[in-house]
Write a protein that holds these residues in place. Sequence first.
Motif, PDB file in Angstrom:
ATOM      1  N   PHE A 292      87.928  61.211  43.784  1.00 33.45           N
ATOM      2  CA  PHE A 292      86.921  61.678  44.320  1.00 33.45           C
ATOM      3  C   PHE A 292      86.516  61.957  45.473  1.00 33.45           C
ATOM      4  N   GLY A 293      86.709  62.048  46.566  1.00 37.32           N
ATOM      5  CA  GLY A 293      86.123  62.308  47.958  1.00 37.32           C
ATOM      6  C   GLY A 293      85.589  62.806  47.616  1.00 37.32           C
ATOM      7  N   HIS A 294      85.816  64.480  47.712  1.00 30.22           N
ATOM      8  CA  HIS A 294      85.077  65.322  47.836  1.00 30.22           C
ATOM      9  C   HIS A 294      83.608  66.217  46.455  1.00 30.22           C
ATOM     10  N   VAL A 295      84.099  64.635  45.502  1.00 28.70           N
ATOM     11  CA  VAL A 295      83.436  64.629  44.477  1.00 28.70           C
ATOM     12  C   VAL A 295      81.833  64.481  44.471  1.00 28.70           C
ATOM     13  N   PHE A 296      81.332  63.335  44.657  1.00 29.77           N
ATOM     14  CA  PHE A 296      79.958  63.272  44.799  1.00 29.77           C
ATOM     15  C   PHE A 296      79.876  62.508  46.671  1.00 29.77           C
ATOM     16  N   GLU A 297      78.721  62.104  47.134  1.00 34.71           N
ATOM     17  CA  GLU A 297      78.966  61.681  48.471  1.00 34.71           C
ATOM     18  C   GLU A 297      78.744  60.474  48.686  1.00 34.71           C
ATOM     19  N   ASN A 298      78.035  59.132  47.311  1.00 32.52           N
ATOM     20  CA  ASN A 298      77.622  58.023  47.597  1.00 32.52           C
ATOM     21  C   ASN A 298      78.438  57.660  47.964  1.00 32.52           C
ATOM     22  N   LYS A 299      78.220  56.283  48.910  1.00 34.12           N
ATOM     23  CA  LYS A 299      79.642  55.377  49.315  1.00 34.12           C
ATOM     24  C   LYS A 299      79.350  54.377  48.801  1.00 34.12           C
ATOM     25  N   ILE A 300      78.717  54.119  48.046  1.00 31.99           N
ATOM     26  CA  ILE A 300      78.357  52.400  47.346  1.00 31.99           C
ATOM     27  C   ILE A 300      79.205  52.536  46.154  1.00 31.99           C
ATOM     28  N   LEU A 301      78.876  54.175  45.417  1.00 30.24           N
ATOM     29  CA  LEU A 301      79.960  54.906  44.110  1.00 30.24           C
ATOM     30  C   LEU A 301      81.453  54.692  44.520  1.00 30.24           C
ATOM     31  N   HIS A 302      81.268  55.518  45.664  1.00 27.37           N
ATOM     32  CA  HIS A 302      83.190  54.804  45.999  1.00 27.37           C
ATOM     33  C   HIS A 302      83.102  54.239  45.827  1.00 27.37           C
ATOM     34  N   ASN A 303      82.740  52.882  46.602  1.00 28.20           N
ATOM     35  CA  ASN A 303      83.940  51.537  46.985  1.00 28.20           C
ATOM     36  C   ASN A 303      83.544  51.232  45.734  1.00 28.20           C
ATOM     37  N   LEU A 304      83.320  50.936  44.403  1.00 27.43           N
ATOM     38  CA  LEU A 304      83.329  50.634  43.318  1.00 27.43           C
ATOM     39  C   LEU A 304      84.032  51.582  42.567  1.00 27.43           C
ATOM     40  N   LEU A 305      84.333  52.403  42.823  1.00 26.97           N
ATOM     41  CA  LEU A 305      85.649  53.287  42.044  1.00 26.97           C
ATOM     42  C   LEU A 305      86.885  53.225  42.684  1.00 26.97           C
ATOM     43  N   GLU A 306      86.659  52.488  43.532  1.00 25.24           N
ATOM     44  CA  GLU A 306      87.866  52.187  44.764  1.00 25.24           C
ATOM     45  C   GLU A 306      88.399  50.494  45.101  1.00 25.24           C
ATOM     46  N   GLY A 307      87.221  49.461  44.229  1.00 26.18           N
ATOM     47  CA  GLY A 307      87.376  48.471  42.856  1.00 26.18           C
ATOM     48  C   GLY A 307      88.607  48.376  41.823  1.00 26.18           C
ATOM     49  N   VAL A 308      88.097  49.881  40.954  1.00 22.16           N
ATOM     50  CA  VAL A 308      88.381  49.513  39.902  1.00 22.16           C
ATOM     51  C   VAL A 308      89.522  49.917  39.807  1.00 22.16           C
ATOM     52  N   ILE A 309      89.911  50.949  41.311  1.00 26.48           N
ATOM     53  CA  ILE A 309      91.259  51.498  41.108  1.00 26.48           C
ATOM     54  C   ILE A 309      92.184  50.415  41.746  1.00 26.48           C
ATOM     55  N   LYS A 310      91.667  49.240  42.396  1.00 21.37           N
ATOM     56  CA  LYS A 310      92.351  48.400  42.576  1.00 21.37           C
ATOM     57  C   LYS A 310      92.916  46.771  41.649  1.00 21.37           C
ATOM     58  N   ILE A 311      91.413  46.978  40.715  1.00 21.93           N
ATOM     59  CA  ILE A 311      92.349  46.091  39.273  1.00 21.93           C
ATOM     60  C   ILE A 311      93.379  47.018  38.459  1.00 21.93           C
ATOM     61  N   ILE A 312      92.719  48.149  38.533  1.00 21.34           N
ATOM     62  CA  ILE A 312      94.393  48.905  37.588  1.00 21.34           C
ATOM     63  C   ILE A 312      95.195  48.934  38.073  1.00 21.34           C
ATOM     64  N   LEU A 313      95.899  48.773  39.477  1.00 16.27           N
ATOM     65  CA  LEU A 313      96.951  48.853  39.970  1.00 16.27           C
ATOM     66  C   LEU A 313      97.575  47.730  39.662  1.00 16.27           C
ATOM     67  N   LEU A 314      97.021  46.643  40.280  1.00 18.26           N
ATOM     68  CA  LEU A 314      97.198  45.132  39.786  1.00 18.26           C
ATOM     69  C   LEU A 314      97.119  44.887  38.901  1.00 18.26           C
ATOM     70  N   LEU A 315      96.571  45.217  37.626  1.00 16.08           N
ATOM     71  CA  LEU A 315      96.638  44.667  36.294  1.00 16.08           C
ATOM     72  C   LEU A 315      98.515  45.313  36.138  1.00 16.08           C
ATOM     73  N   PHE A 316      98.639  46.711  36.420  1.00 19.07           N
ATOM     74  CA  PHE A 316      99.788  47.435  35.794  1.00 19.07           C
ATOM     75  C   PHE A 316     100.810  46.782  36.138  1.00 19.07           C
ATOM     76  N   TYR A 317     101.050  46.865  37.513  1.00 19.08           N
ATOM     77  CA  TYR A 317     102.004  45.969  38.152  1.00 19.08           C
ATOM     78  C   TYR A 317     102.113  44.477  38.170  1.00 19.08           C
ATOM     79  N   LEU A 318     101.083  43.579  37.722  1.00 23.17           N
ATOM     80  CA  LEU A 318     101.630  42.105  36.912  1.00 23.17           C
ATOM     81  C   LEU A 318     101.887  42.725  35.277  1.00 23.17           C
ATOM     82  N   TRP A 319     101.281  42.984  34.643  1.00 25.08           N
ATOM     83  CA  TRP A 319     101.886  43.817  33.513  1.00 25.08           C
ATOM     84  C   TRP A 319     103.710  43.928  33.489  1.00 25.08           C
TER      85      TRP A 319
END
Length: 311
Positions: free
Chosen positions: A137-164
């Motif tokens: 998503f780095g070149h899709v938009f410039e809103n840094k806060i939204l980038h942070n939120l998406l980063e957090g979502v990816i972290k949670i998805i990876l964490l849940l997948f790893y644990l599962w």
Amino acid sequence: MSQQTSVYGGQAVIEGVMFAGKHVNVTAVRRKNQEITYYEVPRKASSSLLATLKKIPFVRGVVGIIESAAKGSQHLTYSAEAYAEDETGAEEAAAQKKKEKWNLSMILGVAVVGALSFVVGKLIFTLVPTFLESVLFGHVFENKILHNLLEGVIKIILLLFYLWFISQTPLIKRLFQYHGAEHKVISAFEAGVELTVENVQKFSRLHYRCGSSFIIFTVIVGVIIYSFFTWDSLTERLIQRVALLPLVLGVSYEVLRGTNALRDIPVLRSLGYPGLWLQLLTTKEPTDDQVAVSIASFNRMRELDRQVQPI
């Protein structure tokens, strides 16, 4: 009457549970012949510097994490060696230990409890999502806060997948059951009931003061803290995440302490729900035999705590 004098913690190990007391850490492990064996390590008094650091808010969390990880690895190693000995025999287990050949299930078993708590593990779960979000998503938009939120979502998805994913192996499922048994014993003790298998099984396998809760809080706190900073490149962003990691860990620890202190207040107790939800993955309902091991570990720790003086 609930217990208010002592706060105990612990961790699941392979086929057992470790509890940390004031003066001693004790691991109880169920062996293949059904015997329960113990690994007992007296706790050394902290140096004056460490003792001081443990009293400083936002610093004590990082110190505690590193210290707990170092001590916990001893008990994980003991349980892994006991498991290997039961599965392969004492002589072959000794040979495997010398060659440092551990099967995949055992490595994962140590990783789920240990690596996620180690700074190295946290670095991986910090930098990989940052890199993925930037690539996707780095070149899709410039809103840094939204980038942070998406980063957090990816972290949670990876964490849940790893644990599962790792929970699909029989060994890890049993590890998660022992994790549940650990929580049940602590909750029963804090409620002031007699520690029998029947009594302990009545309590929830979820607990506010758990390392699993800490992991999810680091994601949430990270999103908030990262929003106060900006970056101009992926390299700068990655370096920034590493530099801010101690702050994220320190604040997350205080949040964990806060949610535990507020868990008896009807409205505010919901602050701890994200951590409890994650524990639905990292704990499983234990069997009576597993609860018995957890009780044995806790009782042995309490017994030695009354005898052993700090070194």
